[in-house]
Design a protein around this motif. Sequence first.
Motif, PDB file in Angstrom:
ATOM      1  N   VAL A 221       0.901  -1.497  -0.336  1.00 29.58           N
ATOM      2  CA  VAL A 221      -0.101  -0.067  -0.116  1.00 29.58           C
ATOM      3  C   VAL A 221       0.855   1.064  -0.232  1.00 29.58           C
ATOM      4  CG1 VAL A 221      -1.827  -1.169   1.229  1.00 29.58           C
ATOM      5  CG2 VAL A 221      -0.083   0.480   2.530  1.00 29.58           C
ATOM      6  N   TRP A 222       0.254   2.506  -0.126  1.00 33.33           N
ATOM      7  CA  TRP A 222       0.885   3.846  -0.397  1.00 33.33           C
ATOM      8  C   TRP A 222       0.423   4.334   0.504  1.00 33.33           C
ATOM      9  CZ3 TRP A 222       4.676   6.356  -0.820  1.00 33.33           C
ATOM     10  CH2 TRP A 222       5.010   7.883  -1.009  1.00 33.33           C
ATOM     11  N   SER A 223       0.827   5.257   1.406  1.00 28.66           N
ATOM     12  CA  SER A 223       0.063   5.650   3.276  1.00 28.66           C
ATOM     13  C   SER A 223       0.771   7.118   2.961  1.00 28.66           C
ATOM     14  CB  SER A 223       1.014   5.508   4.398  1.00 28.66           C
ATOM     15  OG  SER A 223       0.709   6.084   5.118  1.00 28.66           O
ATOM     16  N   PRO A 224      -0.592   8.066   2.948  1.00 30.77           N
ATOM     17  CA  PRO A 224      -0.661   9.005   1.755  1.00 30.77           C
ATOM     18  C   PRO A 224      -0.306   9.919   3.304  1.00 30.77           C
ATOM     19  CG  PRO A 224      -2.886   8.764   1.244  1.00 30.77           C
ATOM     20  CD  PRO A 224      -1.865   7.744   1.856  1.00 30.77           C
ATOM     21  N   ARG A 225      -0.466   9.822   4.398  1.00 33.71           N
ATOM     22  CA  ARG A 225       0.442  10.318   5.849  1.00 33.71           C
ATOM     23  C   ARG A 225       1.639  10.290   6.285  1.00 33.71           C
ATOM     24  NH1 ARG A 225      -4.260  13.023   7.274  1.00 33.71           N
ATOM     25  NH2 ARG A 225      -6.558  12.139   7.249  1.00 33.71           N
ATOM     26  N   SER A 226       1.862   9.150   5.995  1.00 37.02           N
ATOM     27  CA  SER A 226       3.394   9.035   6.197  1.00 37.02           C
ATOM     28  C   SER A 226       4.584   8.900   5.114  1.00 37.02           C
ATOM     29  CB  SER A 226       3.637   7.469   6.913  1.00 37.02           C
ATOM     30  OG  SER A 226       3.314   6.731   6.511  1.00 37.02           O
ATOM     31  N   ARG A 227       3.261   9.387   3.616  1.00 38.21           N
ATOM     32  CA  ARG A 227       4.683   9.353   2.569  1.00 38.21           C
ATOM     33  C   ARG A 227       5.624   8.047   2.530  1.00 38.21           C
ATOM     34  NH1 ARG A 227       2.021  11.808  -0.709  1.00 38.21           N
ATOM     35  NH2 ARG A 227       4.470  12.653  -1.368  1.00 38.21           N
ATOM     36  N   HIS A 228       4.874   7.245   2.493  1.00 43.40           N
ATOM     37  CA  HIS A 228       6.043   5.723   1.861  1.00 43.40           C
ATOM     38  C   HIS A 228       4.969   5.006   1.963  1.00 43.40           C
ATOM     39  CE1 HIS A 228       5.102   3.986   6.524  1.00 43.40           C
ATOM     40  NE2 HIS A 228       6.001   4.688   6.710  1.00 43.40           N
ATOM     41  N   LEU A 229       5.650   3.665   1.545  1.00 42.23           N
ATOM     42  CA  LEU A 229       4.872   2.023   0.846  1.00 42.23           C
ATOM     43  C   LEU A 229       4.789   1.545   1.975  1.00 42.23           C
ATOM     44  CD1 LEU A 229       7.371   1.663  -1.981  1.00 42.23           C
ATOM     45  CD2 LEU A 229       4.159   2.446  -2.226  1.00 42.23           C
ATOM     46  N   GLU A 230       4.518   0.820   2.378  1.00 43.72           N
ATOM     47  CA  GLU A 230       4.084  -0.399   3.668  1.00 43.72           C
ATOM     48  C   GLU A 230       3.506  -1.690   2.815  1.00 43.72           C
ATOM     49  OE1 GLU A 230       5.268  -1.597   6.031  1.00 43.72           O
ATOM     50  OE2 GLU A 230       5.094   0.367   7.075  1.00 43.72           O
ATOM     51  N   ILE A 231       4.044  -3.523   3.405  1.00 37.87           N
ATOM     52  CA  ILE A 231       3.413  -4.661   3.942  1.00 37.87           C
ATOM     53  C   ILE A 231       1.931  -4.724   4.950  1.00 37.87           C
ATOM     54  CG2 ILE A 231       3.720  -6.057   3.299  1.00 37.87           C
ATOM     55  CD1 ILE A 231       6.277  -5.686   1.845  1.00 37.87           C
ATOM     56  N   LEU A 232       1.289  -4.870   4.378  1.00 36.59           N
ATOM     57  CA  LEU A 232      -0.079  -4.831   5.056  1.00 36.59           C
ATOM     58  C   LEU A 232      -0.291  -6.869   4.655  1.00 36.59           C
ATOM     59  CD1 LEU A 232      -2.048  -1.725   5.483  1.00 36.59           C
ATOM     60  CD2 LEU A 232       0.086  -2.862   6.881  1.00 36.59           C
ATOM     61  N   GLN A 233      -1.005  -7.388   5.600  1.00 42.00           N
ATOM     62  CA  GLN A 233      -2.316  -8.298   5.884  1.00 42.00           C
ATOM     63  C   GLN A 233      -3.494  -7.621   5.708  1.00 42.00           C
ATOM     64  OE1 GLN A 233       0.333 -10.509   8.795  1.00 42.00           O
ATOM     65  NE2 GLN A 233       0.597 -12.450   7.387  1.00 42.00           N
TER      66      GLN A 233
END
Length: 297
Positions: A221-233
């Motif tokens: 995902v892309w997080s508009p708040r933290s301005r970075h990518l992340e991997i979620l389950q």
Amino acid sequence: MSKMNEYVQDVFKWNDEMKKFLESENVDRNNELWQKLDSFTEVMNRMNQPLNAQEINGIHEQVEGLQEDMENYFRERSSLGNIFSTQEPFISAGKHVLPPLPYAYNSLEPYISEEIMRLHHDKHHQSYVDGLNKAEKELEKARTKNDFSLIKHWSRELAFHGSGHYLHTIFWNNMSPSGGGKPAGSLLKEIEKYFGSFDQFKKQFSEAAKQVEGVGWAILVWSPRSRHLEILQSERHMILTQWDTIPLLALDVWEHAYYLQYKNKKADYVDQWWNVVNWKDVEDRYLKASELKWKPY
């Protein structure tokens, strides 16, 4: 019904789905693709049942040509970054439809079998569309009658089936017969910036997918708040999610996505899935998502 008749019925259905897709894209009726699909429909309507082997072979050759034309259309469409609608359509309550696959059912073999793709798209995804439509219509009735006694039930149905519909729509486009390898450009740079390297990202994503408890998804995902990518389950479709993030790459690890082919070897399915990832589609989603900028907190 014989195998030949089943094939003919599948061809009719596929041809109709492609026409509906061109309509949804507002493709001009004078476009060559429209003319080929219309011409093929006329040929099919003139054929007598049951068909002989020569007629079946003729149909198969035309279908292969049409599938190649449609795949070329999807590739060109993707290269233009046009995975986002240029219109602003409004979908009324209960009017969602099953999107067509952007490739043939057998195009992802040997990594994902044709049988799985047919069941997964035609049966499972359709059930989410149907469930979403029903939930929206029931909630519409509740608003009209001012009777919210079943709001908890229909809200759950809305979340479950809606998430299933939207994630599967992303999932189909996240894959391609010419996929695999690794991303390029700004997406690769962003992956390396946050995860350290593409290999480290791939390892974390794979392990997240393999270790989903029960049924669910692994999602970049892309997080508009933290301005970075992340991997979620995500368990089921909507548990363990972060609601302010934007899905870029989604891997379905429900058993219906792999069990017929890989049985209980989910890890093998995850490992092979990387061979069909459509990085162009993921990059297009990233570029669009990264334009959003919320105030960080």
